[in-house]
Each structure stands twice: as C-alpha cells, then as structure tokens.
Scaffold this motif. Structure first.
Motif, short mmCIF file in Angstrom:
data_model
loop_
_atom_site.label_atom_id
_atom_site.label_comp_id
_atom_site.label_asym_id
_atom_site.label_seq_id
_atom_site.Cartn_x
_atom_site.Cartn_y
_atom_site.Cartn_z
N GLU A 25 5.81 0.22 6.85
CA GLU A 25 4.14 -1.04 7.08
C GLU A 25 4.04 -1.84 8.04
O GLU A 25 5.32 -2.67 8.28
CB GLU A 25 4.33 -1.27 5.96
CG GLU A 25 2.92 -2.15 4.98
CD GLU A 25 2.79 -2.41 4.06
OE1 GLU A 25 1.53 -3.01 3.91
OE2 GLU A 25 3.50 -2.20 2.89
N VAL A 174 -0.62 11.18 -2.88
CA VAL A 174 0.98 10.49 -3.68
C VAL A 174 2.15 11.16 -3.36
O VAL A 174 2.98 10.53 -2.46
CB VAL A 174 1.03 10.07 -5.54
CG1 VAL A 174 2.13 9.77 -5.72
CG2 VAL A 174 -0.21 8.65 -5.77
N GLY A 178 4.02 8.83 -0.99
CA GLY A 178 4.90 8.32 -1.85
C GLY A 178 4.78 7.25 -3.13
O GLY A 178 3.17 7.43 -3.18
N GLN A 179 5.08 6.51 -3.82
CA GLN A 179 4.92 6.59 -5.29
C GLN A 179 4.22 5.38 -5.24
O GLN A 179 3.95 4.09 -6.12
CB GLN A 179 5.97 6.11 -5.84
CG GLN A 179 6.54 7.52 -7.25
CD GLN A 179 5.00 8.49 -7.32
OE1 GLN A 179 4.70 8.04 -8.75
NE2 GLN A 179 4.75 9.37 -7.29
N ASP A 180 4.36 3.98 -3.51
CA ASP A 180 3.51 3.09 -3.95
C ASP A 180 1.83 3.51 -3.65
O ASP A 180 1.54 1.94 -3.68
CB ASP A 180 3.92 2.73 -2.32
CG ASP A 180 5.37 2.21 -2.47
OD1 ASP A 180 6.10 1.78 -3.22
OD2 ASP A 180 6.03 1.83 -1.25
N TRP A 181 1.50 4.41 -3.79
CA TRP A 181 0.40 4.96 -3.49
C TRP A 181 0.09 5.20 -5.43
O TRP A 181 -1.01 5.26 -5.33
CB TRP A 181 -0.42 5.53 -3.09
CG TRP A 181 -0.78 5.29 -1.77
CD1 TRP A 181 -1.73 4.99 -0.68
CD2 TRP A 181 0.76 4.98 -0.28
NE1 TRP A 181 -1.66 4.60 0.32
CE2 TRP A 181 -0.08 4.46 0.40
CE3 TRP A 181 2.04 4.81 -0.89
CZ2 TRP A 181 0.87 4.66 1.62
CZ3 TRP A 181 2.17 4.83 0.92
CH2 TRP A 181 1.95 4.51 1.49
N SER A 182 0.97 5.55 -6.00
CA SER A 182 0.54 5.35 -7.81
C SER A 182 -1.03 4.50 -8.08
O SER A 182 -1.59 5.09 -9.24
CB SER A 182 1.67 5.05 -8.47
OG SER A 182 2.09 3.76 -8.48
N ASP A 183 -0.67 2.86 -7.28
CA ASP A 183 -1.80 2.17 -7.51
C ASP A 183 -3.18 2.94 -7.38
O ASP A 183 -3.78 2.14 -6.83
CB ASP A 183 -1.44 0.65 -8.23
CG ASP A 183 -1.30 0.42 -6.79
OD1 ASP A 183 -1.80 0.94 -5.87
OD2 ASP A 183 -0.81 -0.31 -6.42
N SER A 190 -6.46 4.05 2.79
CA SER A 190 -5.12 3.56 3.85
C SER A 190 -5.18 3.94 5.29
O SER A 190 -5.10 5.63 5.61
CB SER A 190 -3.61 4.72 3.73
OG SER A 190 -3.97 4.17 2.17
N ARG A 205 -3.82 -1.15 4.02
CA ARG A 205 -4.49 -0.41 3.09
C ARG A 205 -5.72 -1.46 2.12
O ARG A 205 -5.22 -2.65 2.43
CB ARG A 205 -4.04 -0.80 1.23
CG ARG A 205 -2.42 1.02 1.23
CD ARG A 205 -1.98 1.00 0.93
NE ARG A 205 -2.31 1.09 -1.23
CZ ARG A 205 -1.94 1.37 -1.90
NH1 ARG A 205 -0.72 1.26 -2.36
NH2 ARG A 205 -2.03 1.59 -3.03
#
Length: 219
Positions: A25, A174, A178-183, A190, A205
C-alpha cells in the motif's frame, strides 16, 4: 455479450501476460494526477444491490454463470437496485470529470457486474467468465483459480495513456488481495499500479461517493 476466457483476453487486449507478485500500500497524495496519465488498474466491487435478493452464486451453484450462462439474466440473480444504478452512473461521470482515461472495462458475467460497468459508460463492456463470483458453492481449487485470474489481470500494465477498469465481486477480491478487503463495500474501488515485472501495489481504496467529492474539489 459473450464472455472471454483469461487465456484469450490478454491477446485481445494486446497486453503481455505477467505473473502476479507482491501487494503493498502507498500513501501517495497525487494519485488522481497519476491516474490521468494512465497505467493503473481500478478494481470495483459491483454497485449496490437489493438486500432481499438472497439467491446468488455464493449459495446457489446453479446461479454460477460458469456452469449455466443463461442464469446471468435469471430473475433469481441479485440485481442492482435503483441506488446502485445511480451509484454506477455517478462514479462514471465523476471519473470522466476528473479527466481519468479508461481504455477497457472487464466485468464478471453476472448481470449486476455487467450493469455496473455499462452504467459507468466508459465504452464497451467485456464480460470475463474468470471474474464470475467465487464462494462456498465452488471448489477451493476453482475459487483459487478465479483469485489468481484477478491477480494476473491486475498485474497487466495497461496501454500507455489508459487505465483498466475491472468489476467483480467481494469474494474474488478478498481471495485475491487478502482479508484487509473483508470490509469491502458495494461500489468501492481499489486502485492498483502494476510494476511491469509481474507485481502490483495498492495505491488507494475509494468509496463510491468519494469520486463525486473528488471531482467537485478539482473544479
């Protein structure tokens, strides 16, 4: 519109297939200006959908277009709601107002993703079966394959002076990043920068309503 497999897509777009790499990032503040020069991949989750439409590829294997393309327009498939349609139109209008060029739009073949891409109005929309929704109705191998397909597309440097827009689904995004995109919210984007060596990095994002705010600030 007919979907195109990933193996054919690269040659159609005249981009060289590159294997995916690391994700990092960036905190750069000049990303809008950079997007105006092209060379980025903008991955959207499809626009807002009706909450009472429960049957989709995650819990209904027959709704998966990989097994039955006719279901792309089936009444049971979750569709954009009125807000989602306005949302997609606003995103497209704001990106054009910001002077950000879009050279190609690739979407999942599911109708809510196709409609999102079409309502953004950047040009012709190309459905890609490899971007169809992942989920527990599919094998882990198939979900992994779809995640890898998305990573490969994000690692492909777009032609000079253009950006690539991709519209897919939360499970795919996701799984790929990765799980950072779970929200991840409906309509959220992105922005990735391919590094030209098979890798890419996350730039920012962007929530769906932020594009309009950014375009107003740029006036």
């Amino acid at each position: 519109m007919r979907g195109v497999r990933l193996s054919l897509l690269c040659s159609l777009l005249m981009w060289s297939p590159i294997m995916t790499g690391s994700l990092a990032e960036s905190s750069r503040n000049d990303w809008i200006g950079d997007l105006r020069w092209g060379g980025y991949v903008i991955v959207f989750r499809h626009g807002a959908t009706a909450s009472d439409q429960k049957i989709d590829a995650m819990n209904n294997p027959k709704a998966d277009p990989m097994s039955n393309p006719a279901n792309c327009k089936a009444a049971a498939e979750r569709q954009l709601n009125d807000g989602g349609r306005v949302q997609a139109q606003s995103i497209g209008a704001s990106i054009r107002k910001l002077g950000i060029p879009v050279g190609a739009v690739l979407t999942s073949p599911l109708q809510r993703a196709v409609d999102t891409g079409m309502l953004m109005a950047f040009g012709e929309v190309q459905p890609v079966p490899d971007l169809a929704e992942a989920g527990p109705a599919l094998s882990s191998e198939e979900n992994d394959r779809r995640a890898q397909a998305l990573r490969i597309l994000v690692a492909l440097p777009p032609p000079a002076g253009n950006n690539l827009v991709i519209v897919s689904h939360k499970p795919n995004i996701v799984d790929a990043f990765g799980q950072d995109w779970s929200d991840l919210r409906e309509g959220e984007a992105s922005v990735f920068e391919p590094d030209g060596e098979g890798g890419f990095k996350l730039i920012v994002r962007v929530q769906s309503d932020e594009w309009a705010k950014l375009s107003t600030v740029s006036d």
